[in-house]
Scaffold this motif. Structure first.
Motif, PDB file in Angstrom:
ATOM      1  N   GLY A 158       0.794  -1.219   0.000  1.00  0.00           N
ATOM      2  CA  GLY A 158       0.000   0.000   0.000  1.00  0.00           C
ATOM      3  C   GLY A 158       0.827   1.269   0.000  1.00  0.00           C
ATOM      4  O   GLY A 158       0.294   2.361  -0.155  1.00  0.00           O
ATOM      5  N   PHE A 159       2.098   1.156   0.153  1.00  0.00           N
ATOM      6  CA  PHE A 159       2.978   2.322   0.225  1.00  0.00           C
ATOM      7  C   PHE A 159       3.128   2.951  -1.158  1.00  0.00           C
ATOM      8  O   PHE A 159       3.548   2.288  -2.098  1.00  0.00           O
ATOM      9  CB  PHE A 159       4.345   1.901   0.779  1.00  0.00           C
ATOM     10  CG  PHE A 159       5.262   3.046   1.062  1.00  0.00           C
ATOM     11  CD1 PHE A 159       4.992   3.934   2.089  1.00  0.00           C
ATOM     12  CD2 PHE A 159       6.385   3.242   0.297  1.00  0.00           C
ATOM     13  CE1 PHE A 159       5.839   4.985   2.348  1.00  0.00           C
ATOM     14  CE2 PHE A 159       7.239   4.296   0.544  1.00  0.00           C
ATOM     15  CZ  PHE A 159       6.960   5.169   1.577  1.00  0.00           C
ATOM     16  N   ASN A 160       2.775   4.203  -1.270  1.00  0.00           N
ATOM     17  CA  ASN A 160       2.876   4.954  -2.525  1.00  0.00           C
ATOM     18  C   ASN A 160       2.147   4.260  -3.676  1.00  0.00           C
ATOM     19  O   ASN A 160       2.590   4.315  -4.819  1.00  0.00           O
ATOM     20  CB  ASN A 160       4.330   5.196  -2.917  1.00  0.00           C
ATOM     21  CG  ASN A 160       4.991   6.211  -2.019  1.00  0.00           C
ATOM     22  OD1 ASN A 160       4.324   7.072  -1.454  1.00  0.00           O
ATOM     23  ND2 ASN A 160       6.291   6.121  -1.880  1.00  0.00           N
ATOM     24  N   LEU A 161       1.037   3.619  -3.381  1.00  0.00           N
ATOM     25  CA  LEU A 161       0.282   2.940  -4.420  1.00  0.00           C
ATOM     26  C   LEU A 161      -0.244   3.931  -5.447  1.00  0.00           C
ATOM     27  O   LEU A 161      -0.302   3.625  -6.639  1.00  0.00           O
ATOM     28  CB  LEU A 161      -0.871   2.150  -3.791  1.00  0.00           C
ATOM     29  CG  LEU A 161      -1.603   1.178  -4.682  1.00  0.00           C
ATOM     30  CD1 LEU A 161      -0.627   0.161  -5.248  1.00  0.00           C
ATOM     31  CD2 LEU A 161      -2.714   0.486  -3.937  1.00  0.00           C
ATOM     32  N   ASP A 162      -0.584   5.143  -4.999  1.00  0.00           N
ATOM     33  CA  ASP A 162      -1.086   6.148  -5.927  1.00  0.00           C
ATOM     34  C   ASP A 162      -0.021   6.544  -6.947  1.00  0.00           C
ATOM     35  O   ASP A 162      -0.312   6.772  -8.117  1.00  0.00           O
ATOM     36  CB  ASP A 162      -1.585   7.376  -5.169  1.00  0.00           C
ATOM     37  CG  ASP A 162      -0.541   7.938  -4.225  1.00  0.00           C
ATOM     38  OD1 ASP A 162       0.359   7.178  -3.821  1.00  0.00           O
ATOM     39  OD2 ASP A 162      -0.617   9.138  -3.878  1.00  0.00           O
ATOM     40  N   VAL A 163       1.239   6.597  -6.512  1.00  0.00           N
ATOM     41  CA  VAL A 163       2.323   6.958  -7.425  1.00  0.00           C
ATOM     42  C   VAL A 163       2.591   5.820  -8.403  1.00  0.00           C
ATOM     43  O   VAL A 163       2.846   6.053  -9.590  1.00  0.00           O
ATOM     44  CB  VAL A 163       3.605   7.310  -6.634  1.00  0.00           C
ATOM     45  CG1 VAL A 163       4.765   7.556  -7.573  1.00  0.00           C
ATOM     46  CG2 VAL A 163       3.371   8.503  -5.740  1.00  0.00           C
TER      47      VAL A 163
END
Length: 141
Positions: A56-61
């Motif tokens: 889930g870490f920096n999933l948007d990026v």
């Protein structure tokens, strides 16, 4: 196979177990041991939590499209290659010339201190080398 004959499970193997990258025989062995070993089950669960957090870490990026300016980079070209080669050739030539000039300099003239020291040593050698007795034992006559 009892508990004493089993291979110990390293942290690397736990990570590979969680990631599904172990050979099937070792995967089945660790799965079997998980049913009886609570400490091992806790370690496996900790690795799974870390994987979940990292996913889930920096999933948007990670889901963003690659910018257009980065898509079509292609191979790098060096348009200024000739001036760079000429400059490097000049630097190497200058270095060789400076080294040659420094290496071909004449030796500096001997200073008076060294000259007098050499002369004193020469005279001491001429005086004391023919003497059979030790120089300390030579009389004043």
């Amino acid at each position: 196979m009892n508990g004493d004959e089993r291979l110990p499970i390293r942290d690397e193997e736990i990570q590979r177990f969680v990631d599904g990258e172990l050979p099937e025989s070792r995967y089945l062995e660790i799965s079997e041991r998980l049913e009886h070993d609570e400490a091992l089950a806790g370690r496996v669960e900790a690795y799974r939590r870390v994987n979940t957090l990292l996913a889930g870490f920096n999933l948007d990026v990670l889901s963003e499209p690659v910018p257009e300016r980065l898509r079509n980079l292609g191979p790098r070209r060096y348009p200024n290659l000739v001036p760079r080669l000429v400059a490097s050739l000049l630097l190497v030539t200058a270095g060789v010339l400076i080294g040659w000039l420094i290496g071909s300099r004449p030796e500096p003239p001997a200073s008076p201190v060294y000259g007098s020291l050499a002369q004193a040593a020469f005279h001491a050698h001429r005086v004391f080398s023919p003497e059979v007795l030790h120089p300390v034992e030579v009389g004043a006559d």
